[in-house]
Design a protein around this motif. Sequence first.
Motif, short mmCIF file in Angstrom:
data_model
loop_
_atom_site.label_atom_id
_atom_site.label_comp_id
_atom_site.label_asym_id
_atom_site.label_seq_id
_atom_site.Cartn_x
_atom_site.Cartn_y
_atom_site.Cartn_z
N VAL A 1 -27.41 19.57 11.91
CA VAL A 1 -26.78 18.25 11.95
C VAL A 1 -25.46 18.32 11.19
N MET A 2 -24.40 17.77 11.77
CA MET A 2 -23.09 17.70 11.13
C MET A 2 -22.98 16.40 10.34
N LEU A 3 -22.45 16.49 9.13
CA LEU A 3 -22.34 15.31 8.27
C LEU A 3 -21.05 15.38 7.47
N ASP A 4 -20.31 14.27 7.42
CA ASP A 4 -19.08 14.22 6.63
C ASP A 4 -19.40 14.05 5.14
N ALA A 5 -18.48 14.50 4.29
CA ALA A 5 -18.70 14.47 2.85
C ALA A 5 -18.09 13.25 2.17
N ASP A 6 -17.49 12.33 2.94
CA ASP A 6 -16.75 11.23 2.32
C ASP A 6 -17.58 9.97 2.11
N GLY A 7 -18.86 10.01 2.46
CA GLY A 7 -19.73 8.85 2.26
C GLY A 7 -19.67 7.83 3.38
N SER A 8 -18.98 8.13 4.47
CA SER A 8 -18.84 7.16 5.56
C SER A 8 -20.06 7.14 6.47
N MET A 9 -20.84 8.20 6.48
CA MET A 9 -22.04 8.30 7.32
C MET A 9 -23.28 8.15 6.46
N ASP A 10 -24.31 7.52 7.01
CA ASP A 10 -25.56 7.32 6.27
C ASP A 10 -26.46 8.53 6.48
N PRO A 11 -26.70 9.35 5.44
CA PRO A 11 -27.55 10.54 5.61
C PRO A 11 -28.96 10.21 6.04
N ALA A 12 -29.45 9.01 5.73
CA ALA A 12 -30.82 8.65 6.13
C ALA A 12 -30.99 8.64 7.64
N GLU A 13 -29.91 8.49 8.38
CA GLU A 13 -29.98 8.48 9.84
C GLU A 13 -30.33 9.84 10.42
N ILE A 14 -30.27 10.88 9.60
CA ILE A 14 -30.64 12.22 10.07
C ILE A 14 -32.04 12.22 10.66
N GLU A 15 -32.91 11.36 10.14
CA GLU A 15 -34.27 11.29 10.66
C GLU A 15 -34.29 10.94 12.14
N LEU A 16 -33.37 10.10 12.58
CA LEU A 16 -33.28 9.75 14.00
C LEU A 16 -32.89 10.97 14.83
N TYR A 17 -31.96 11.77 14.32
CA TYR A 17 -31.49 12.95 15.03
C TYR A 17 -32.63 13.97 15.17
N VAL A 18 -33.32 14.21 14.07
CA VAL A 18 -34.41 15.19 14.08
C VAL A 18 -35.53 14.73 15.01
N GLU A 19 -35.86 13.45 14.95
CA GLU A 19 -36.92 12.92 15.81
C GLU A 19 -36.58 13.12 17.28
N ALA A 20 -35.34 12.84 17.65
CA ALA A 20 -34.93 13.00 19.05
C ALA A 20 -34.98 14.46 19.47
N LEU A 21 -34.51 15.37 18.62
CA LEU A 21 -34.48 16.79 18.96
C LEU A 21 -35.88 17.38 19.03
N GLU A 22 -36.77 16.89 18.21
CA GLU A 22 -38.14 17.41 18.24
C GLU A 22 -38.96 16.81 19.38
N ASN A 23 -38.42 15.81 20.03
CA ASN A 23 -39.13 15.16 21.13
C ASN A 23 -38.44 15.38 22.47
N GLY A 24 -37.64 16.42 22.57
CA GLY A 24 -37.14 16.79 23.88
C GLY A 24 -35.65 16.83 24.07
N SER A 25 -34.87 16.21 23.21
CA SER A 25 -33.42 16.23 23.38
C SER A 25 -32.87 17.59 22.98
N GLU A 26 -31.73 17.93 23.57
CA GLU A 26 -31.05 19.18 23.26
C GLU A 26 -29.78 18.96 22.45
N PHE A 27 -29.24 17.76 22.56
CA PHE A 27 -28.03 17.40 21.83
C PHE A 27 -28.11 15.91 21.51
N VAL A 28 -27.81 15.53 20.26
CA VAL A 28 -27.89 14.14 19.83
C VAL A 28 -26.56 13.74 19.22
N LYS A 29 -26.04 12.59 19.64
CA LYS A 29 -24.78 12.10 19.13
C LYS A 29 -24.93 10.67 18.63
N GLY A 30 -24.33 10.40 17.49
CA GLY A 30 -24.36 9.05 16.94
C GLY A 30 -23.40 8.14 17.69
#
Length: 326
Positions: free
Chosen positions: A149-178
Amino acid sequence: SFLVSGPLVTQVIWPRARHRSVRSDRRNQTRNQEPAVSAIPASPPRRRPAAGVHAPMTEGPLAASGVAGPSRVSVVIPARNEARNIAHVLRRLPDQVDEVVLVDGRSTDDTVAVARAIRPDIVVVEEQGRGKGSALRTGFREASGDIIVMLDADGSMDPAEIELYVEALENGSEFVKGSRFMAGGGTTDMTFIRRLGNWGLLTFANLLYGTRHTDLCYGYLGFRRRGLDLLDLDAPGFEIETQIVARAARVGLRTTEVPSFESPRMFGESNLNTLRDGWRVLTTIARERVWRHRPSLSVVGLAGAGDARVADRARRVRRPERDEEA
């Protein structure tokens, strides 16, 4: 629900709860406080993102690669002089993150020291080349996770949302975009000109690639490690975010959009230049439409010995050798 267009299948996750709004008053109170390495304030409890609904993987170049189930998760964070922001980001990473790769762009402040104080197990590498694209590609090479997962260092993105990305990838997705423009997403960091430019570039890309994305110029992205060879990334700057989206569409990665909320950076000034970077995104969209991928031996073996489906999918966007000779 699914949106199907051309070779790309886009799954849109509709969250059961709206994303929380940004608490601007808290940001304003902390904006002028610079944390020291020895005394970094504690962070509030992490918030679990709204859950999504996913369908099992039934198609896409990685469909038969046996990647279902729990995976090792790596987060790649490019950073340059982000000492005042990196603590905020690292403290909010969900527990399911196994590895953090910090790509240091030759910082002259305490970015690396602060990062190591917060997370002693962090992997720190120096950027090879110049630009965000070069930094991300450096991080991808160092990351050991099955999911990146790609994440910016400036605090503009919520790291907690990573759970959504992982859930999608573990359930069949190959690429996830916010996406900041689907239900549950949002932004408080876009001027009218930037919003208009993003809409124009998004519309152009959707028409050119036959996709139905709701956001384009946003770098909160995640994918399977095994998809990196398919994407064959080479962009040096901010345009790498667009290149990833375009090449994922070209090779037919099964794509999921998840809602994401973008906040203003916490400290410092953004390196984004609306006109310059907008032009680079535009030229990237046009150039990638005629990109021809040449699958390597690593791509042929991507899904295991004897499985040629991945290579066949890549060859669909490659010009036949006889045509090139002609």
